[in-house]
Design a protein around this motif. Structure first.
Motif, PDB file in Angstrom:
ATOM      1  N   LYS A  25     -19.278  10.716  -1.276  1.00 38.06           N
ATOM      2  CA  LYS A  25     -20.103  11.703  -1.973  1.00 38.06           C
ATOM      3  C   LYS A  25     -20.972  11.027  -3.037  1.00 38.06           C
ATOM      4  O   LYS A  25     -22.129  11.386  -3.225  1.00 38.06           O
ATOM      5  CB  LYS A  25     -19.218  12.779  -2.602  1.00 38.06           C
ATOM      6  N   GLU A  26     -20.397  10.053  -3.742  1.00 39.32           N
ATOM      7  CA  GLU A  26     -21.147   9.353  -4.783  1.00 39.32           C
ATOM      8  C   GLU A  26     -22.296   8.547  -4.181  1.00 39.32           C
ATOM      9  O   GLU A  26     -23.373   8.447  -4.768  1.00 39.32           O
ATOM     10  CB  GLU A  26     -20.214   8.436  -5.579  1.00 39.32           C
ATOM     11  N   ILE A  27     -22.066   7.968  -2.999  1.00 40.21           N
ATOM     12  CA  ILE A  27     -23.120   7.214  -2.319  1.00 40.21           C
ATOM     13  C   ILE A  27     -24.230   8.154  -1.863  1.00 40.21           C
ATOM     14  O   ILE A  27     -25.423   7.874  -2.033  1.00 40.21           O
ATOM     15  CB  ILE A  27     -22.557   6.457  -1.106  1.00 40.21           C
ATOM     16  N   ALA A  28     -23.839   9.295  -1.291  1.00 33.61           N
ATOM     17  CA  ALA A  28     -24.833  10.234  -0.766  1.00 33.61           C
ATOM     18  C   ALA A  28     -25.627  10.908  -1.871  1.00 33.61           C
ATOM     19  O   ALA A  28     -26.851  11.025  -1.795  1.00 33.61           O
ATOM     20  CB  ALA A  28     -24.141  11.283   0.101  1.00 33.61           C
ATOM     21  N   THR A  29     -24.936  11.358  -2.922  1.00 37.20           N
ATOM     22  CA  THR A  29     -25.583  12.041  -4.044  1.00 37.20           C
ATOM     23  C   THR A  29     -24.957  11.537  -5.335  1.00 37.20           C
ATOM     24  O   THR A  29     -23.931  12.060  -5.778  1.00 37.20           O
ATOM     25  CB  THR A  29     -25.411  13.570  -3.948  1.00 37.20           C
ATOM     26  N   PRO A  30     -25.548  10.493  -5.924  1.00 43.17           N
ATOM     27  CA  PRO A  30     -24.975   9.934  -7.156  1.00 43.17           C
ATOM     28  C   PRO A  30     -24.762  10.998  -8.217  1.00 43.17           C
ATOM     29  O   PRO A  30     -25.622  11.831  -8.477  1.00 43.17           O
ATOM     30  CB  PRO A  30     -26.040   8.915  -7.586  1.00 43.17           C
ATOM     31  N   GLY A  31     -23.555  10.972  -8.793  1.00 44.70           N
ATOM     32  CA  GLY A  31     -23.205  11.944  -9.808  1.00 44.70           C
ATOM     33  C   GLY A  31     -22.340  13.072  -9.290  1.00 44.70           C
ATOM     34  O   GLY A  31     -21.765  13.829 -10.073  1.00 44.70           O
ATOM     35  N   SER A  32     -22.218  13.178  -7.948  1.00 42.96           N
ATOM     36  CA  SER A  32     -21.451  14.289  -7.374  1.00 42.96           C
ATOM     37  C   SER A  32     -20.085  13.867  -6.862  1.00 42.96           C
ATOM     38  O   SER A  32     -19.247  14.716  -6.553  1.00 42.96           O
ATOM     39  CB  SER A  32     -22.230  14.922  -6.214  1.00 42.96           C
ATOM     40  N   GLY A  33     -19.844  12.544  -6.759  1.00 44.55           N
ATOM     41  CA  GLY A  33     -18.587  12.079  -6.192  1.00 44.55           C
ATOM     42  C   GLY A  33     -17.733  11.325  -7.179  1.00 44.55           C
ATOM     43  O   GLY A  33     -17.810  11.531  -8.393  1.00 44.55           O
ATOM     44  N   LYS A  34     -16.913  10.432  -6.653  1.00 49.21           N
ATOM     45  CA  LYS A  34     -15.989   9.641  -7.460  1.00 49.21           C
ATOM     46  C   LYS A  34     -16.428   8.176  -7.475  1.00 49.21           C
ATOM     47  O   LYS A  34     -16.850   7.627  -6.458  1.00 49.21           O
ATOM     48  CB  LYS A  34     -14.567   9.743  -6.894  1.00 49.21           C
ATOM     49  N   ALA A  35     -16.304   7.564  -8.639  1.00 50.82           N
ATOM     50  CA  ALA A  35     -16.631   6.150  -8.782  1.00 50.82           C
ATOM     51  C   ALA A  35     -15.489   5.437  -9.481  1.00 50.82           C
ATOM     52  O   ALA A  35     -14.926   5.944 -10.452  1.00 50.82           O
ATOM     53  CB  ALA A  35     -17.924   5.967  -9.567  1.00 50.82           C
ATOM     54  N   GLY A  36     -15.137   4.287  -8.977  1.00 42.90           N
ATOM     55  CA  GLY A  36     -14.077   3.478  -9.567  1.00 42.90           C
ATOM     56  C   GLY A  36     -14.543   2.049  -9.748  1.00 42.90           C
ATOM     57  O   GLY A  36     -15.748   1.775  -9.784  1.00 42.90           O
ATOM     58  N   THR A  37     -13.608   1.129  -9.827  1.00 42.83           N
ATOM     59  CA  THR A  37     -13.954  -0.276 -10.033  1.00 42.83           C
ATOM     60  C   THR A  37     -13.094  -1.178  -9.155  1.00 42.83           C
ATOM     61  O   THR A  37     -12.016  -0.797  -8.683  1.00 42.83           O
ATOM     62  CB  THR A  37     -13.756  -0.705 -11.495  1.00 42.83           C
ATOM     63  N   ALA A  38     -13.601  -2.376  -8.947  1.00 35.40           N
ATOM     64  CA  ALA A  38     -12.829  -3.449  -8.323  1.00 35.40           C
ATOM     65  C   ALA A  38     -12.851  -4.612  -9.297  1.00 35.40           C
ATOM     66  O   ALA A  38     -13.895  -4.941  -9.863  1.00 35.40           O
ATOM     67  CB  ALA A  38     -13.441  -3.857  -6.988  1.00 35.40           C
ATOM     68  N   THR A  39     -11.712  -5.209  -9.521  1.00 39.62           N
ATOM     69  CA  THR A  39     -11.650  -6.375 -10.407  1.00 39.62           C
ATOM     70  C   THR A  39     -11.740  -7.641  -9.563  1.00 39.62           C
ATOM     71  O   THR A  39     -11.267  -7.688  -8.415  1.00 39.62           O
ATOM     72  CB  THR A  39     -10.350  -6.387 -11.219  1.00 39.62           C
ATOM     73  N   ALA A  40     -12.371  -8.657 -10.120  1.00 41.00           N
ATOM     74  CA  ALA A  40     -12.546  -9.912  -9.406  1.00 41.00           C
ATOM     75  C   ALA A  40     -11.743 -11.012 -10.076  1.00 41.00           C
ATOM     76  O   ALA A  40     -11.691 -11.101 -11.303  1.00 41.00           O
ATOM     77  CB  ALA A  40     -14.021 -10.294  -9.375  1.00 41.00           C
ATOM     78  N   THR A  41     -11.114 -11.832  -9.271  1.00 42.80           N
ATOM     79  CA  THR A  41     -10.452 -13.034  -9.756  1.00 42.80           C
ATOM     80  C   THR A  41     -11.105 -14.226  -9.070  1.00 42.80           C
ATOM     81  O   THR A  41     -11.721 -14.095  -8.008  1.00 42.80           O
ATOM     82  CB  THR A  41      -8.943 -13.021  -9.452  1.00 42.80           C
ATOM     83  N   LEU A  42     -10.979 -15.382  -9.691  1.00 43.43           N
ATOM     84  CA  LEU A  42     -11.625 -16.587  -9.177  1.00 43.43           C
ATOM     85  C   LEU A  42     -10.579 -17.505  -8.579  1.00 43.43           C
ATOM     86  O   LEU A  42      -9.565 -17.797  -9.197  1.00 43.43           O
ATOM     87  CB  LEU A  42     -12.371 -17.300 -10.311  1.00 43.43           C
ATOM     88  N   THR A  43     -10.834 -17.952  -7.353  1.00 47.40           N
ATOM     89  CA  THR A  43      -9.955 -18.924  -6.711  1.00 47.40           C
ATOM     90  C   THR A  43     -10.741 -20.191  -6.410  1.00 47.40           C
ATOM     91  O   THR A  43     -11.947 -20.141  -6.179  1.00 47.40           O
ATOM     92  CB  THR A  43      -9.368 -18.378  -5.403  1.00 47.40           C
ATOM     93  N   GLY A  44     -10.071 -21.327  -6.428  1.00 51.06           N
ATOM     94  CA  GLY A  44     -10.729 -22.584  -6.135  1.00 51.06           C
ATOM     95  C   GLY A  44     -11.679 -22.988  -7.247  1.00 51.06           C
ATOM     96  O   GLY A  44     -11.771 -22.364  -8.300  1.00 51.06           O
ATOM     97  N   SER A  45     -12.431 -24.058  -6.993  1.00 52.54           N
ATOM     98  CA  SER A  45     -13.397 -24.549  -7.965  1.00 52.54           C
ATOM     99  C   SER A  45     -14.491 -25.307  -7.234  1.00 52.54           C
ATOM    100  O   SER A  45     -14.350 -25.666  -6.060  1.00 52.54           O
ATOM    101  CB  SER A  45     -12.720 -25.461  -8.997  1.00 52.54           C
ATOM    102  N   GLY A  46     -15.587 -25.539  -7.938  1.00 53.72           N
ATOM    103  CA  GLY A  46     -16.697 -26.270  -7.333  1.00 53.72           C
ATOM    104  C   GLY A  46     -17.245 -25.548  -6.124  1.00 53.72           C
ATOM    105  O   GLY A  46     -17.436 -24.328  -6.129  1.00 53.72           O
ATOM    106  N   ASP A  47     -17.460 -26.307  -5.039  1.00 54.82           N
ATOM    107  CA  ASP A  47     -18.010 -25.724  -3.816  1.00 54.82           C
ATOM    108  C   ASP A  47     -17.033 -24.787  -3.133  1.00 54.82           C
ATOM    109  O   ASP A  47     -17.429 -23.996  -2.268  1.00 54.82           O
ATOM    110  CB  ASP A  47     -18.411 -26.837  -2.839  1.00 54.82           C
TER     111      ASP A  47
END
Length: 411
Positions: free
Chosen positions: A257-279
């Motif tokens: 719903k949020e994608i179709a009509t912003p403001g009418s649906g539900k929005a949450g979050t995803a947290t990011a973690t970092l793995t590895g280093s360099g390339d």
């Protein structure tokens, strides 16, 4: 129109001068005096002046006056600006778009067309600002490579971004400017790439409620001079010279719903973690399990995984919005939305940013506007201003000054 000065008068005078010289030489020979040739006079500067080039503005004005319609002046066009002579033939106007409408290849302009096609074994748009190539499935090729003059560390410096595939990819389903790789992250978890006139958007679409916590890897190889790493505060970030360019620790998650009509649906979050280093550095995205399990959330759910805008700070080549809390604290990822928010919503302050690149406009400015170098919380009333430095997701307290009036430009 080319103007050529007639030289018939000059030629006639030269011939007369020549006959007088011949008579003088004959008389001198009778006196046994050596004859000395008179130096050839230098050419008239007016006769060697380069032809006058046509004045395209004047020609367009004349055509506009004749037809009573706007007439484009291609020699004044830029990627996002279209200049025309106005009906009546006295003035010209420049239309400024917030995104590119044409791109230059060599000396010619081409209309933007992000429609995806398969060519030489890869998927690519017909014509966009970036040179983008997508995987056509199978093999070990990257999911995406993007090259362009605004992907480097400095403005106008070429750069390249590459995103690795999460595994062996299926042949994508192409629809207009979107490529969908079905179940690329597991059963009913699709990888979707949408190409825009100025870049791309990578999304992960979860089509059914998962039974367990999801961990979705995204391995990005940023432009030369940049890297994925941790900021001074320990958050996953894009770094340049060891300094944070963009905070990548929180990404928006939106239900259908949020994608179709912003403001009418539900929005949450995803947290990011970092793995590895360099390339080998990669982000691992974990959508909030409570949000995914909420019966009020309508599937499919979309995670805004990556796009080129985190590398640009305030120079992000897209309209966007941010909030001072909640799901939309990262303006780069908010550019994935098909709407802009300003004001107060869900207990947070929202502010929208629209980009109009007028650096190459051929005009003088009239009117007045307010320029500011900081971002703040939402003003008590709508205000328009020019942003001159990067904005953060946690703006300083206090409202921004209101504009003293609209800004207008004329030629």
């Amino acid at each position: 129109m080319k103007h050529t000065r007639s030289t018939s008068g000059l030629a006639s005078a030269t011939r007369r001068g020549g006959s007088l010289l011949a008579t003088f030489a004959l008389s001198a020979s009778l006196l046994a005096t050596p004859a000395v040739a008179e130096p050839t006079p230098p050419p008239d500067p007016a006769s060697t002046t380069a032809p006058v080039e046509p004045n395209f503005v004047d020609l367009a004005k004349a055509e506009a006056k004749r037809t009573g319609k706007e007439v484009e002046i291609p020699s004044l066009h830029t990627e996002n600006m279209t200049t025309v002579a106005m009906p009546g033939g006295k003035t010209v106007k420049t239309y400024v778009s917030s995104t590119v409408v044409r791109v230059q290849r060599g000396s010619e302009w081409h209309k933007v067309d992000p429609t995806l096609v398969v060519e030489d074994g890869v998927v690519k748009p017909r014509m966009t600002k970036l040179d983008i190539k997508l995987s056509n499935g199978g093999g070990n090729a990257p999911l995406l490579t993007a090259k362009g003059d605004f992907l480097g560390l400095k403005e106008g410096q070429p750069g390249e971004v590459s995103i690795a595939a999460p595994g062996k990819l299926p042949v994508p389903e192409l629809s207009d400017h979107t490529a969908t790789y079905r179940s690329a992250y597991g059963h009913n978890i699709d990888l979707v790439v949408t190409v825009t006139p100025t870049g791309y958007q990578q999304q992960i679409v979860i089509r059914e409620r998962p039974a367990e916590q999801l961990k979705l890897p995204v391995q990005i190889d940023p432009p030369s001079g940049m890297s994925l790493g941790k900021s001074a505060s320990g958050k996953p970030s894009a770094l340049a010279g060891g300094k944070e360019v963009a905070d990548l620790s929180v990404l928006p998650v939106m239900d259908a719903k949020e994608i179709a009509t912003p403001g009418s649906g539900k929005a949450g979050t995803a947290t990011a973690t970092l793995t590895g280093s360099g390339d080998d550095a990669a982000l691992v995205l974990a959508p909030d399990a409570t949000f995914l399990a909420d019966p009020a959330v309508t599937y499919p759910v979309t995670v805004a995984a990556a796009n080129p805008t985190p590398w640009h700070g305030a120079g992000a080549p897209a309209d966007t919005f941010i909030a001072n809390g909640g799901s939309y604290v990262n303006g780069s990822y908010s550019a994935n939305s098909n709407a802009l928010f300003a004001g107060r919503r869900d207990g947070y302050n929202y502010r929208s940013y629209l980009k109009f690149d007028s650096r190459t406009r051929r005009s003088s400015a009239s009117g007045s506007s307010t320029r500011t170098s900081r971002c703040g919380t939402t003003s008590p009333a709508p205000a328009a201003m020019s942003v001159t430095s990067p904005c953060t997701a946690s703006p300083p307290a206090g409202p921004l000054p209101r504009s003293s009036g609209p800004s207008s430009h004329s030629l």
